[in-house]
Design a protein around this motif. Structure first.
Motif, PDB file in Angstrom:
ATOM      1  N   LEU A 185       0.829  -1.209   0.000  1.00 45.49           N
ATOM      2  CA  LEU A 185       0.000   0.000   0.000  1.00 45.49           C
ATOM      3  C   LEU A 185       0.861   1.255   0.000  1.00 45.49           C
ATOM      4  O   LEU A 185       0.535   2.252  -0.668  1.00 45.49           O
ATOM      5  N   GLY A 186       1.979   1.215   0.749  1.00 40.31           N
ATOM      6  CA  GLY A 186       2.880   2.363   0.747  1.00 40.31           C
ATOM      7  C   GLY A 186       3.504   2.600  -0.616  1.00 40.31           C
ATOM      8  O   GLY A 186       3.620   3.745  -1.064  1.00 40.31           O
ATOM      9  N   LEU A 187       3.911   1.525  -1.284  1.00 35.12           N
ATOM     10  CA  LEU A 187       4.456   1.672  -2.643  1.00 35.12           C
ATOM     11  C   LEU A 187       3.424   2.234  -3.598  1.00 35.12           C
ATOM     12  O   LEU A 187       3.720   3.111  -4.426  1.00 35.12           O
ATOM     13  N   ALA A 188       2.178   1.735  -3.519  1.00 36.34           N
ATOM     14  CA  ALA A 188       1.123   2.220  -4.404  1.00 36.34           C
ATOM     15  C   ALA A 188       0.849   3.701  -4.168  1.00 36.34           C
ATOM     16  O   ALA A 188       0.683   4.479  -5.128  1.00 36.34           O
ATOM     17  N   TYR A 189       0.802   4.107  -2.911  1.00 34.23           N
ATOM     18  CA  TYR A 189       0.550   5.519  -2.614  1.00 34.23           C
ATOM     19  C   TYR A 189       1.707   6.398  -3.096  1.00 34.23           C
ATOM     20  O   TYR A 189       1.483   7.494  -3.624  1.00 34.23           O
ATOM     21  N   TYR A 190       2.933   5.887  -2.922  1.00 31.98           N
ATOM     22  CA  TYR A 190       4.086   6.701  -3.293  1.00 31.98           C
ATOM     23  C   TYR A 190       4.164   6.909  -4.799  1.00 31.98           C
ATOM     24  O   TYR A 190       4.445   8.019  -5.256  1.00 31.98           O
ATOM     25  N   TYR A 191       3.908   5.859  -5.594  1.00 30.53           N
ATOM     26  CA  TYR A 191       4.086   5.962  -7.033  1.00 30.53           C
ATOM     27  C   TYR A 191       2.831   6.406  -7.768  1.00 30.53           C
ATOM     28  O   TYR A 191       2.920   6.998  -8.839  1.00 30.53           O
ATOM     29  N   LEU A 192       1.653   6.146  -7.213  1.00 33.67           N
ATOM     30  CA  LEU A 192       0.426   6.498  -7.913  1.00 33.67           C
ATOM     31  C   LEU A 192      -0.168   7.815  -7.468  1.00 33.67           C
ATOM     32  O   LEU A 192      -0.803   8.511  -8.257  1.00 33.67           O
ATOM     33  N   VAL A 193       0.021   8.167  -6.207  1.00 33.09           N
ATOM     34  CA  VAL A 193      -0.594   9.395  -5.670  1.00 33.09           C
ATOM     35  C   VAL A 193       0.442  10.491  -5.505  1.00 33.09           C
ATOM     36  O   VAL A 193       0.302  11.598  -6.031  1.00 33.09           O
ATOM     37  N   LEU A 194       1.498  10.201  -4.752  1.00 29.94           N
ATOM     38  CA  LEU A 194       2.494  11.230  -4.471  1.00 29.94           C
ATOM     39  C   LEU A 194       3.373  11.523  -5.678  1.00 29.94           C
ATOM     40  O   LEU A 194       3.588  12.674  -6.026  1.00 29.94           O
ATOM     41  N   GLY A 195       3.867  10.472  -6.319  1.00 28.35           N
ATOM     42  CA  GLY A 195       4.715  10.672  -7.496  1.00 28.35           C
ATOM     43  C   GLY A 195       6.179  10.774  -7.125  1.00 28.35           C
ATOM     44  O   GLY A 195       6.543  11.579  -6.257  1.00 28.35           O
ATOM     45  N   PRO A 196       7.048   9.963  -7.757  1.00 25.56           N
ATOM     46  CA  PRO A 196       8.485  10.026  -7.423  1.00 25.56           C
ATOM     47  C   PRO A 196       9.130  11.350  -7.780  1.00 25.56           C
ATOM     48  O   PRO A 196      10.125  11.741  -7.174  1.00 25.56           O
ATOM     49  N   GLU A 197       8.574  12.051  -8.767  1.00 22.71           N
ATOM     50  CA  GLU A 197       9.199  13.305  -9.194  1.00 22.71           C
ATOM     51  C   GLU A 197       9.055  14.397  -8.147  1.00 22.71           C
ATOM     52  O   GLU A 197       9.903  15.288  -8.034  1.00 22.71           O
TER      53      GLU A 197
END
Length: 322
Positions: A122-134
């Motif tokens: 869930l943390g990975l999904a939130y980081y890459y789908l919602v927050l965005g690595p950029e």
């Protein structure tokens, strides 16, 4: 490191965090699989385990909650601590929390692994789908990915601690009443074994955990187990200081040949006084706990009532002066 211009960013590009986390996950998975396949059962240990299992009595089955789960049996080497001391410590904590099954340790570790992996996903999904690595820094990446995973891993331990605390409180509240009823039974002519069984039936509806412990003691004594060992096991399972002291009193009365009724009378009086002292302690703590709540609910309305008219007058004077 993972930001533009960093070492990993230059080597792997924008997908550097994903590749690093994926490589770590694959590494852990390969390590777990290798542990499962490399550990081969020793024939002598297998024979000894079968011999020990054949010697398990009916009262041990009652305490442990039945046979093991076959689905978890093949993952036992991965879900159980191989150190006997660590295994006994975790099993003791789970028993004090009310989890008495033979698969309790395996279920506990399985819950830690499953919740940790799910929270990490869930943390990975939130980081890459919602927050965005950029738009995120390295600190945010660690917080949003590893933070939920660690929380999910330690959640079962927190739950067991809370459950054990509630169980200890229930046993402490019901123990003085159980001692009074046990004293009445002993003075009426019943033996200690009969009085324990009778008390367990009487307090079943009010204090279920304490009644269960008394039932286990009664069944173990009937099975022929030594009474001192049975009482010591009860004190260890409960994890309550009052129970341990009560066990010591009964063992001393049995060893020195003193009257059990007299020992129960004195100890029951002490337990009643101790329960009153606990209630008084909670009552004395209540004003301190209510101070912040009282201030939060009374001070703002009081300030509005006292300062509000003055503020309105100053605003009117300012408007008239302007």
């Amino acid at each position: 490191m993972f930001e533009p211009g960093g070492v990993f960013y230059e080597l792997f590009g924008p997908m550097a965090p994903v590749l690093i986390v994926g490589a770590m996950a694959v590494l852990l998975l390969l390590l777990a699989v290798s542990m499962l396949f490399k550990q081969r059962p020793d024939p002598m240990e297998k024979l000894a385990a079968q011999t020990r299992q054949q010697k398990v009595s009916k009262n041990e089955t009652l305490r442990s909650g039945g046979t093991r789960n076959e689905k978890l049996e093949k993952y036992g080497a991965f879900l159980e601590p191989q150190d006997q001391e660590s295994y006994s410590e975790i099993q003791k904590k789970l028993m004090q929390a009310g989890y008495r099954g033979r698969d309790a340790v395996r279920m506990f570790h399985a819950a830690q692994v499953i919740l940790g992996v799910l929270a990490l996903g869930l943390g990975l999904a939130y980081y890459y789908l919602v927050l965005g690595p950029e738009n995120a820094t390295t600190q945010q990446m660690v917080m949003y990915i590893l933070g939920p995973g660690a929380a999910g891993y330690f959640l079962p331990k927190y739950w067991v601690s809370r459950r054990a605390g509630k169980r200890h409180e229930e046993i402490e509240d019901g123990f003085p009443d159980a001692l009074d009823m046990m004293l009445v039974c002993v003075e009426a002519g019943q033996s200690l074994d009969q009085s324990i069984l009778r008390v367990s039936k009487e307090i079943q509806s009010s204090y279920r955990e304490l009644a269960y412990e008394f039932q286990v003691v009664s069944h173990e004594i009937k099975a022929g187990k030594d009474k001192s060992t049975v009482l010591n096991d009860m004190g260890e399972r409960c994890g309550v200081q009052d129970i341990s002291s009560f066990v010591t009193v009964l063992i001393q009365a049995q060893v020195f040949g003193t009257s059990i009724a007299e020992a129960l009378r004195v100890y029951a009086g002490e337990m009643r006084d101790k329960r009153v002292m606990r209630a008084e302690e909670k009552a004395n703590k209540l004003p301190t706990k209510m101070t912040l709540v009282t201030m939060g609910l009374t001070v703002p309305p009081l300030l509005i009532i006292l300062v509000g008219p003055s503020a309105m007058g100053i605003m009117k004077l300012g408007s008239l002066a302007g």
